[in-house]
Design a protein around this motif. Structure first.
Motif, PDB file in Angstrom:
ATOM      1  N   THR A 113      89.101 -19.509  61.861  1.00 52.84           N
ATOM      2  CA  THR A 113      88.249 -19.347  60.515  1.00 52.84           C
ATOM      3  C   THR A 113      90.001 -18.158  60.518  1.00 52.84           C
ATOM      4  O   THR A 113      89.868 -17.465  60.529  1.00 52.84           O
ATOM      5  CB  THR A 113      87.213 -18.945  59.866  1.00 52.84           C
ATOM      6  OG1 THR A 113      86.964 -18.262  60.534  1.00 52.84           O
ATOM      7  CG2 THR A 113      86.379 -19.894  60.357  1.00 52.84           C
ATOM      8  N   GLN A 114      90.399 -18.537  59.043  1.00 55.06           N
ATOM      9  CA  GLN A 114      91.221 -17.889  58.690  1.00 55.06           C
ATOM     10  C   GLN A 114      91.067 -16.853  58.327  1.00 55.06           C
ATOM     11  O   GLN A 114      91.822 -15.055  59.344  1.00 55.06           O
ATOM     12  CB  GLN A 114      91.953 -18.196  57.447  1.00 55.06           C
ATOM     13  CG  GLN A 114      93.160 -19.648  57.346  1.00 55.06           C
ATOM     14  CD  GLN A 114      94.171 -19.324  58.787  1.00 55.06           C
ATOM     15  OE1 GLN A 114      94.642 -18.227  58.209  1.00 55.06           O
ATOM     16  NE2 GLN A 114      94.338 -20.480  59.603  1.00 55.06           N
ATOM     17  N   ASP A 115      89.891 -16.000  57.866  1.00 55.82           N
ATOM     18  CA  ASP A 115      89.200 -15.096  57.422  1.00 55.82           C
ATOM     19  C   ASP A 115      88.181 -14.284  58.155  1.00 55.82           C
ATOM     20  O   ASP A 115      87.710 -13.274  58.135  1.00 55.82           O
ATOM     21  CB  ASP A 115      88.240 -15.190  55.885  1.00 55.82           C
ATOM     22  CG  ASP A 115      86.696 -15.541  56.013  1.00 55.82           C
ATOM     23  OD1 ASP A 115      86.605 -16.288  57.706  1.00 55.82           O
ATOM     24  OD2 ASP A 115      86.101 -16.134  55.618  1.00 55.82           O
ATOM     25  N   GLY A 116      88.119 -14.641  59.724  1.00 59.04           N
ATOM     26  CA  GLY A 116      87.224 -14.483  61.021  1.00 59.04           C
ATOM     27  C   GLY A 116      85.405 -14.551  60.927  1.00 59.04           C
ATOM     28  O   GLY A 116      85.773 -14.676  61.854  1.00 59.04           O
ATOM     29  N   SER A 117      85.652 -15.521  59.982  1.00 59.26           N
ATOM     30  CA  SER A 117      83.947 -15.018  59.305  1.00 59.26           C
ATOM     31  C   SER A 117      82.916 -15.858  60.590  1.00 59.26           C
ATOM     32  O   SER A 117      82.250 -16.045  60.890  1.00 59.26           O
ATOM     33  CB  SER A 117      83.822 -15.963  58.032  1.00 59.26           C
ATOM     34  OG  SER A 117      84.205 -16.753  58.063  1.00 59.26           O
ATOM     35  N   ILE A 118      83.652 -16.760  60.907  1.00 59.44           N
ATOM     36  CA  ILE A 118      82.661 -17.418  62.112  1.00 59.44           C
ATOM     37  C   ILE A 118      84.198 -17.811  62.979  1.00 59.44           C
ATOM     38  O   ILE A 118      85.915 -18.289  63.484  1.00 59.44           O
ATOM     39  CB  ILE A 118      82.504 -19.053  62.373  1.00 59.44           C
ATOM     40  CG1 ILE A 118      81.073 -18.256  61.017  1.00 59.44           C
ATOM     41  CG2 ILE A 118      82.089 -19.672  62.814  1.00 59.44           C
ATOM     42  CD1 ILE A 118      80.680 -19.873  60.276  1.00 59.44           C
ATOM     43  N   GLY A 119      83.669 -18.275  64.245  1.00 54.80           N
ATOM     44  CA  GLY A 119      84.804 -18.669  66.112  1.00 54.80           C
ATOM     45  C   GLY A 119      85.885 -17.221  66.134  1.00 54.80           C
ATOM     46  O   GLY A 119      85.756 -16.214  65.876  1.00 54.80           O
TER      47      GLY A 119
END
Length: 256
Positions: A158-164
């Protein structure tokens, strides 16, 4: 190439699966029997002022029940109109259009980014090989990912780092130290460019599905050409029509 049909489909069901992203199952008589992963439908608006169909990739095919699933993002008036439609309503479509993914028996990366994720689902169902599925999203709205887990190991970026893994699909490949013999990918152009470079460096066979704004959908208008490495045998110029010779190409054949 499969025969094309213009048919009246009937909406089986529709739901919003992420913000402005809709899943629609259509009952269609002939198209499901000919369609394969990587192809698309031309979906016609019921508004007479919009004559040209909207190209939407096929997400799933159910030959037994004569049904096709499309997943699309609202991107204009045509797709906004489709989002208001409900079960039982008719919808005119033409398809299957374009070329699909070749099915190789090699250890594979199946890579989708954003609205390029849906076409990868049918491919995941069809491939008979070891599959590593890498999906790239903007945020925690990871639509379709649970269904992919039935067909292979799933890795998410994910671009925002919210998952994975935070970042791109390539960041996920590097973070998990993954390897493959063939790549299948659909998504935004920067992602495909990066994967083409990565595949060439690693000596991996790479198939990419290009997304482009299409008009006729049957190769007549030349409105969706992309640059090719070699000259076309017919036109004698370096181009390919995405709607007919694509959308799936061997990465080394196109200049992106």
């Amino acid at each position: 190439m499969a025969e094309k049909y213009k048919e009246e489909a009937v909406i089986i069901r529709q739901e919003e699966i992420a913000t402005d992203i809709y899943s629609m199952w259509l009952h269609i008589d002939k198209i499901p029997q000919q369609a394969c992963a990587g192809q698309f439908l031309g979906v016609y608006s019921r508004d007479g002022s919009r004559l040209l169909p909207r190209p939407i990739s096929i997400c799933e095919i159910d030959k037994e029940d004569q049904a096709v699933r499309i997943v699309y993002r609202i991107a204009g008036k045509g797709t906004k109109e489709f989002s208001y439609m409900r079960t039982g309503m008719p919808l005119n479509v033409i398809g299957p259009l374009g070329t699909g993914f070749p099915l190789k028996k090699k250890k594979a990366f199946l890579i989708g980014g954003g609205i390029g994720i849906p076409p990868i689902l049918q491919l995941a169902k069809d491939l008979d090989c070891e599959k590593q599925i890498i999906l790239g999203y903007q945020n925690k709205e990871i639509f379709l990912s649970p269904q992919f887990r039935q067909y292979g190991a799933v890795y998410i970026a994910t671009q925002d780092g919210s998952i994975g893994v935070k970042g791109t699909v390539l960041d996920a490949i590097f973070a998990h130290q993954l390897s493959a013999e063939v790549i299948y990918a659909c998504g935004p152009l920067p992602m495909l460019k990066a994967l083409k470079t990565y595949a060439a460096k690693e000596g991996i066979e790479c198939w990419i599905s290009l997304e482009e704004r299409m008009a006729c959908g049957v190769g007549a208008c030349l409105g969706c050409v992309c640059k090719s490495v070699q000259k076309d045998a017919h036109t004698k110029v370096k181009n390919k029509r995405i709607c007919t010779e694509g959308p799936v190409f061997l990465a080394e054949e196109v200049d992106i």
